[in-house]
Write a protein that holds these residues in place. Structure first.
Motif, PDB file in Angstrom:
ATOM      1  N   VAL A  33       5.542   5.697  -3.662  1.00  0.00           N
ATOM      2  CA  VAL A  33       5.898   7.097  -3.447  1.00  0.00           C
ATOM      3  C   VAL A  33       4.692   7.827  -2.870  1.00  0.00           C
ATOM      4  CG1 VAL A  33       6.618   9.259  -4.545  1.00  0.00           C
ATOM      5  CG2 VAL A  33       7.581   7.084  -5.302  1.00  0.00           C
ATOM      6  N   GLN A  34       3.528   7.625  -3.515  1.00  0.00           N
ATOM      7  CA  GLN A  34       2.322   8.266  -3.006  1.00  0.00           C
ATOM      8  C   GLN A  34       1.078   7.605  -3.605  1.00  0.00           C
ATOM      9  OE1 GLN A  34       2.414  12.014  -6.068  1.00  0.00           O
ATOM     10  NE2 GLN A  34       1.589  12.430  -4.092  1.00  0.00           N
ATOM     11  N   VAL A  35      -0.007   7.758  -2.887  1.00  0.00           N
ATOM     12  CA  VAL A  35      -1.322   7.362  -3.391  1.00  0.00           C
ATOM     13  C   VAL A  35      -2.234   8.558  -3.137  1.00  0.00           C
ATOM     14  CG1 VAL A  35      -3.249   5.762  -3.193  1.00  0.00           C
ATOM     15  CG2 VAL A  35      -0.924   4.936  -2.795  1.00  0.00           C
ATOM     16  N   ILE A  36      -2.712   9.156  -4.224  1.00  0.00           N
ATOM     17  CA  ILE A  36      -3.634  10.281  -4.096  1.00  0.00           C
ATOM     18  C   ILE A  36      -4.910   9.904  -4.833  1.00  0.00           C
ATOM     19  CG2 ILE A  36      -4.120  12.660  -4.742  1.00  0.00           C
ATOM     20  CD1 ILE A  36      -1.292  13.370  -4.311  1.00  0.00           C
ATOM     21  N   ASN A  83     -14.437   1.590 -11.609  1.00  0.00           N
ATOM     22  CA  ASN A  83     -15.104   0.293 -11.490  1.00  0.00           C
ATOM     23  C   ASN A  83     -14.290  -0.741 -10.706  1.00  0.00           C
ATOM     24  OD1 ASN A  83     -13.171  -0.269 -13.382  1.00  0.00           O
ATOM     25  ND2 ASN A  83     -14.563  -1.045 -14.939  1.00  0.00           N
ATOM     26  N   CYS A  84     -13.148  -0.328 -10.185  1.00  0.00           N
ATOM     27  CA  CYS A  84     -12.351  -1.200  -9.314  1.00  0.00           C
ATOM     28  C   CYS A  84     -12.741  -0.871  -7.871  1.00  0.00           C
ATOM     29  CB  CYS A  84     -10.867  -0.959  -9.524  1.00  0.00           C
ATOM     30  SG  CYS A  84      -9.840  -1.969  -8.444  1.00  0.00           S
ATOM     31  N   PHE A  85     -13.204  -1.883  -7.159  1.00  0.00           N
ATOM     32  CA  PHE A  85     -13.715  -1.630  -5.803  1.00  0.00           C
ATOM     33  C   PHE A  85     -12.680  -1.847  -4.710  1.00  0.00           C
ATOM     34  CE2 PHE A  85     -17.470  -2.600  -8.404  1.00  0.00           C
ATOM     35  CZ  PHE A  85     -18.097  -1.370  -8.292  1.00  0.00           C
ATOM     36  N   ASP A  86     -11.452  -2.214  -5.090  1.00  0.00           N
ATOM     37  CA  ASP A  86     -10.404  -2.398  -4.085  1.00  0.00           C
ATOM     38  C   ASP A  86      -9.798  -1.046  -3.709  1.00  0.00           C
ATOM     39  OD1 ASP A  86     -10.774  -5.128  -4.089  1.00  0.00           O
ATOM     40  OD2 ASP A  86      -9.305  -5.460  -5.671  1.00  0.00           O
ATOM     41  N   ASP A  87      -9.273  -0.976  -2.510  1.00  0.00           N
ATOM     42  CA  ASP A  87      -8.652   0.245  -2.007  1.00  0.00           C
ATOM     43  C   ASP A  87      -7.338   0.509  -2.746  1.00  0.00           C
ATOM     44  OD1 ASP A  87      -7.955   2.421  -0.416  1.00  0.00           O
ATOM     45  OD2 ASP A  87      -7.019   1.149   1.097  1.00  0.00           O
ATOM     46  N   PRO A  88      -7.178   1.695  -3.340  1.00  0.00           N
ATOM     47  CA  PRO A  88      -5.928   2.005  -4.056  1.00  0.00           C
ATOM     48  C   PRO A  88      -4.679   1.851  -3.189  1.00  0.00           C
ATOM     49  CG  PRO A  88      -7.595   3.630  -4.570  1.00  0.00           C
ATOM     50  CD  PRO A  88      -8.169   2.748  -3.487  1.00  0.00           C
ATOM     51  N   ARG A  89      -4.787   2.133  -1.882  1.00  0.00           N
ATOM     52  CA  ARG A  89      -3.621   1.978  -1.000  1.00  0.00           C
ATOM     53  C   ARG A  89      -3.211   0.513  -0.868  1.00  0.00           C
ATOM     54  NH1 ARG A  89      -2.201   6.592   1.190  1.00  0.00           N
ATOM     55  NH2 ARG A  89      -3.718   8.261   1.312  1.00  0.00           N
ATOM     56  N   GLU A  90      -4.224  -0.361  -0.767  1.00  0.00           N
ATOM     57  CA  GLU A  90      -3.937  -1.797  -0.693  1.00  0.00           C
ATOM     58  C   GLU A  90      -3.304  -2.278  -1.992  1.00  0.00           C
ATOM     59  OE1 GLU A  90      -7.262  -4.251   0.438  1.00  0.00           O
ATOM     60  OE2 GLU A  90      -7.727  -2.945   2.135  1.00  0.00           O
ATOM     61  N   ILE A  91      -3.867  -1.835  -3.110  1.00  0.00           N
ATOM     62  CA  ILE A  91      -3.318  -2.214  -4.420  1.00  0.00           C
ATOM     63  C   ILE A  91      -1.869  -1.756  -4.522  1.00  0.00           C
ATOM     64  CG2 ILE A  91      -3.472  -1.781  -6.903  1.00  0.00           C
ATOM     65  CD1 ILE A  91      -6.531  -1.632  -6.550  1.00  0.00           C
ATOM     66  N   ALA A  92      -1.591  -0.520  -4.113  1.00  0.00           N
ATOM     67  CA  ALA A  92      -0.225   0.028  -4.175  1.00  0.00           C
ATOM     68  C   ALA A  92       0.743  -0.819  -3.365  1.00  0.00           C
ATOM     69  CB  ALA A  92      -0.226   1.469  -3.667  1.00  0.00           C
ATOM     70  N   ILE A 121      -1.685   6.033  -8.246  1.00  0.00           N
ATOM     71  CA  ILE A 121      -0.600   5.414  -7.477  1.00  0.00           C
ATOM     72  C   ILE A 121       0.715   5.756  -8.175  1.00  0.00           C
ATOM     73  CG2 ILE A 121       0.418   3.210  -6.761  1.00  0.00           C
ATOM     74  CD1 ILE A 121      -2.460   2.020  -6.960  1.00  0.00           C
ATOM     75  N   VAL A 122       1.726   6.135  -7.406  1.00  0.00           N
ATOM     76  CA  VAL A 122       3.053   6.380  -7.967  1.00  0.00           C
ATOM     77  C   VAL A 122       4.025   5.427  -7.285  1.00  0.00           C
ATOM     78  CG1 VAL A 122       4.910   8.052  -8.307  1.00  0.00           C
ATOM     79  CG2 VAL A 122       2.530   8.808  -8.401  1.00  0.00           C
ATOM     80  N   LEU A 123       4.765   4.676  -8.122  1.00  0.00           N
ATOM     81  CA  LEU A 123       5.740   3.709  -7.621  1.00  0.00           C
ATOM     82  C   LEU A 123       7.128   4.063  -8.141  1.00  0.00           C
ATOM     83  CD1 LEU A 123       3.805   0.385  -8.331  1.00  0.00           C
ATOM     84  CD2 LEU A 123       4.052   1.522  -6.134  1.00  0.00           C
ATOM     85  N   TYR A 124       8.138   3.776  -7.335  1.00  0.00           N
ATOM     86  CA  TYR A 124       9.523   4.036  -7.715  1.00  0.00           C
ATOM     87  C   TYR A 124      10.351   2.778  -7.479  1.00  0.00           C
ATOM     88  CZ  TYR A 124      14.362   5.639  -7.315  1.00  0.00           C
ATOM     89  OH  TYR A 124      15.705   5.777  -7.455  1.00  0.00           O
ATOM     90  N   LYS A 125      11.195   2.480  -8.446  1.00  0.00           N
ATOM     91  CA  LYS A 125      12.151   1.378  -8.274  1.00  0.00           C
ATOM     92  C   LYS A 125      13.451   1.807  -8.929  1.00  0.00           C
ATOM     93  CE  LYS A 125      12.912  -3.510  -9.142  1.00  0.00           C
ATOM     94  NZ  LYS A 125      12.386  -4.712  -9.783  1.00  0.00           N
ATOM     95  N   GLU A 126      14.509   1.830  -8.134  1.00  0.00           N
ATOM     96  CA  GLU A 126      15.809   2.243  -8.647  1.00  0.00           C
ATOM     97  C   GLU A 126      16.279   1.246  -9.693  1.00  0.00           C
ATOM     98  OE1 GLU A 126      20.193   3.486  -6.933  1.00  0.00           O
ATOM     99  OE2 GLU A 126      18.567   3.073  -5.550  1.00  0.00           O
TER     100      GLU A 126
END
Length: 99
Positions: free
Chosen positions: A76-79, A55-64, A83-88
């Motif tokens: 890291v990736q958007v499939i 129900n979210c109409f925004d692009d996952p890549r933009e959100i990432a 969304i996968v995010l990494y922060k050291e």
């Protein structure tokens, strides 16, 4: 935000494959509260998986990209809608990236 090498990205994707999404982004898309919660989660973990609901109409890549900018993390990736995010982490470093 530093750029990951392909070997590092592949390593993080492998680690992320077993993770369950800890956040869901829905109809109201990316709220400041949601961004704050994700930033807070990076205090205890380095790798986070987020699920973007149907129900979210925004692009996952933009959100990432937006979340990564706001939390100073790396995408890291958007499939699909994951969304996968990494922060050291400075205090809770668990992931040792390959060189």
């Amino acid at each position: 935000m530093k750029e990951l090498k392909s070997k590092q990205r592949a390593y993080l994707m492998k680690l992320a494959s077993s993770l369950e999404p800890i956040f869901q982004i829905g109809k109201s898309s990316l709220t400041p509260e949601c961004t704050a919660a994700i930033a807070e989660a990076f205090n205890t973990r380095e790798l986070i998986k987020i699920s973007v609901l149907k129900n979210c109409f925004d692009d996952p890549r933009e959100i990432a990209t937006i979340v990564a900018e706001r939390t100073h993390s790396t995408v890291v990736q958007v499939i699909g809608k994951k969304i996968v995010l990494y922060k050291e982490s400075k205090d809770h470093k668990k992931i040792e990236l390959p060189l």
